[in-house]
Scaffold this active site. Structure first.
Site, PDB file in Angstrom:
ATOM      1  N   SER A 238       0.845  -1.191   0.000  1.00 49.79           N
ATOM      2  CA  SER A 238       0.000   0.000   0.000  1.00 49.79           C
ATOM      3  C   SER A 238       0.882   1.243   0.000  1.00 49.79           C
ATOM      4  CB  SER A 238      -0.919   0.001   1.228  1.00 49.79           C
ATOM      5  OG  SER A 238      -0.142   0.164   2.412  1.00 49.79           O
ATOM      6  N   LYS A 239       0.240   2.403   0.004  1.00 51.41           N
ATOM      7  CA  LYS A 239       0.979   3.670  -0.015  1.00 51.41           C
ATOM      8  C   LYS A 239       1.852   3.837   1.222  1.00 51.41           C
ATOM      9  CE  LYS A 239      -2.189   6.369  -2.889  1.00 51.41           C
ATOM     10  NZ  LYS A 239      -3.074   7.560  -2.936  1.00 51.41           N
TER      11      LYS A 239
END
Length: 474
Positions: A238-239
């Site tokens: 994910s980010k």
């Protein structure tokens, strides 16, 4: 052997992120290695979330990475008539049927199955009712309730699915739109796709798609499900792990070859080799070298690899990549030859193109602004004599070459008795405004005689205006 045809089918509901980019890369590399074809298809049937902005960004990202395609881009939203035709074929052949079971009935079946510890699935109530099309009818595929469906996976090996675990799944919604499984199989059949490389989060989708191939009496493609890319904490990427869109990495100053090199190593290997150019990857990429363990995304390794690719590129090849970063800083880019000289002084010191653009700013400055601490430490009265002598020697030069510049410094050293370091640091601040920079001889050569003389004169004036009077009063 049939021509290898692979595809990349992103959904334009967001920007192209590193996981999708790796899938595209693996399919592209395999097609190019096998001298086959690579197809781009946008799966945009989710009308609410799909946006042209995202489609354009995905296409731009693939262009930037240099992943060209032989067909497409196709858009599923433009192919609904084809899907309807194929749905009708399944109904006519007895491989699919209309179902009018209400949502309430389906929820009751589901709840009862779960309460009894059974897998919740449709009970086939409408399978033999020979229903016609109505406004509330969906279409379901007839799935065999006995036997197995075996996936011969090129990466994972054989995976066996019990048909009894599957149900007659929906292939067309009541509003006439096809479901994902139907659309993707029809697309792959009509486009001739025979090799599908994708993330192993799709493994459970595969038996349904294989059953559709059989219902259409089509040959099943070769599947290869590759391990997912995880963050350093081994959770889904994910980010927060630093995994951003391809567009973001481009804007941060990463080279496309570096991103490709890094992504391919997240799940594929060729001995102990870490650094690859794209042509090498095309030559060496095979499915048998795809590993079985998840790739771990590490931004530090990506950054280090980007620095290696910057160092490894010829300055001339970096000009087009660096130019947008300089233009963003309102720097007027000079001719190709001048840019190559600038890059040659910076490429071993830069981890990203942003770094390089920042480091190049002093070359383009009209009037330098000195770093206050640097000016106070090095632009002082004790620096006046060597600066003036250097200015005199440089000003007398007819040909402003690196060798001539070095000779000018030697003369100053001989006259003053100072070592190079004592002379070079004041000169560095005079030319760049900072204490850290590329080599001083290279800087002078790139700046040229006129600009170098101007900056030395300005530094001498700065000393005259700001330096403290010596304690002896002279």
């Amino acid at each position: 052997m049939d021509e290898i045809i692979t595809r990349f089918p992103p959904s334009p509901t967001g920007y192209l992120h590193v996981g999708g980019a790796r899938t595209a890369l693996f399919n592209w590399l395999y097609a190019r290695h096998m001298k086959g074809r690579f197809i781009l298809r946008l799966e945009d049937t989710d009308m609410k979330r799909s946006k042209k902005e995202y489609s354009d960004a995905i296409i731009d990202s693939l262009h930037w990475m240099g992943l060209d395609w032989d067909e497409g881009p196709y858009f599923q939203s433009e192919r609904f008539d084809l899907y309807k035709e194929y749905i009708q074929k399944l109904i006519d052949s007895g491989n699919a049927y209309y179902c009018t079971c209400s949502p309430e009935r389906l929820e009751t079946i589901r709840s009862e199955a779960m309460a009894e510890g059974r897998k919740p699935k449709y009970d086939g109530a409408c399978r033999n009712r020979d229903l016609g099309k109505t406004s509330n009818a969906v279409v379901r595929l007839v799935v065999p309730q006995a036997g197995t469906t075996t996936l011969k996976d090129a990466v994972k090996g054989n995976i066996e699915f019990q048909n009894s675990e599957l149900d007659d799944f929906i292939i067309c919604r009541s509003d006439g739109t096809p479901t994902y499984h139907l659309a993707v199989v029809v697309d792959d059949i009509t486009m001739g796709v025979n090799t599908i490389i994708r993330g192993d989060d799709h493994v459970n989708n595969t038996p349904k798609q294989m059953l559709l191939y059989r219902a259409f009496k089509n040959k099943i493609p070769l599947y290869g499900h590759v391990p997912m890319v995880l963050g350093r904490d081994r959770t889904r990427l994910s980010k927060r792990h630093g995994a951003l869109s391809v567009t973001a990495y481009k804007e941060m100053g990463y080279l496309p070859d570096a991103l490709i090199n890094y992504l391919v190593r997240l799940g594929w290997s060729h001995g102990d080799q870490e650094f690859f150019l794209k042509d090498e990857l095309i030559e060496k990429f095979t499915l048998k070298n795809i590993g079985h363990s998840p790739g771990i995304f590490d931004t530090n390794k990506l950054l280090s690899l980007n620095a290696d690719h910057i160092k490894g590129k010829k300055p001339g090849d970096l000009v087009k990549h660096l130019t947008p970063f300089l233009e963003k800083r309102r720097c007027k880019v000079n001719d190709q030859a001048s840019m190559e000289k600038i890059i040659e002084t910076l490429n071993t010191r830069s981890k990203t193109l942003e770094d390089m653009a920042d480091g190049a700013m002093f070359y383009f400055a009209g009037d330098l602004v000195y770093d206050a601490k640097a000016a106070k430490k090095f632009l002082k009265r004790s620096s006046m004599e060597p600066l003036k002598l250097l200015l005199e020697n440089l000003g007398a030069m007819d040909s402003f070459t690196k060798e001539g510049i070095e000779d000018a410094f030697k003369k100053v050293m001989e006259t003053t008795g100072l070592k190079l370091g004592k002379i070079a640091q004041p000169v560095r601040v005079a030319l760049t405004g900072k204490t850290a920079s590329p080599g001083i001889f290279e800087i002078l050569e790139v700046l040229g005689k006129d600009k170098s003389v101007y900056r030395l004169e300005k530094a001498i004036n700065h000393i005259n205006e700001t330096a403290d009077i010596p304690e002896n009063g002279n």
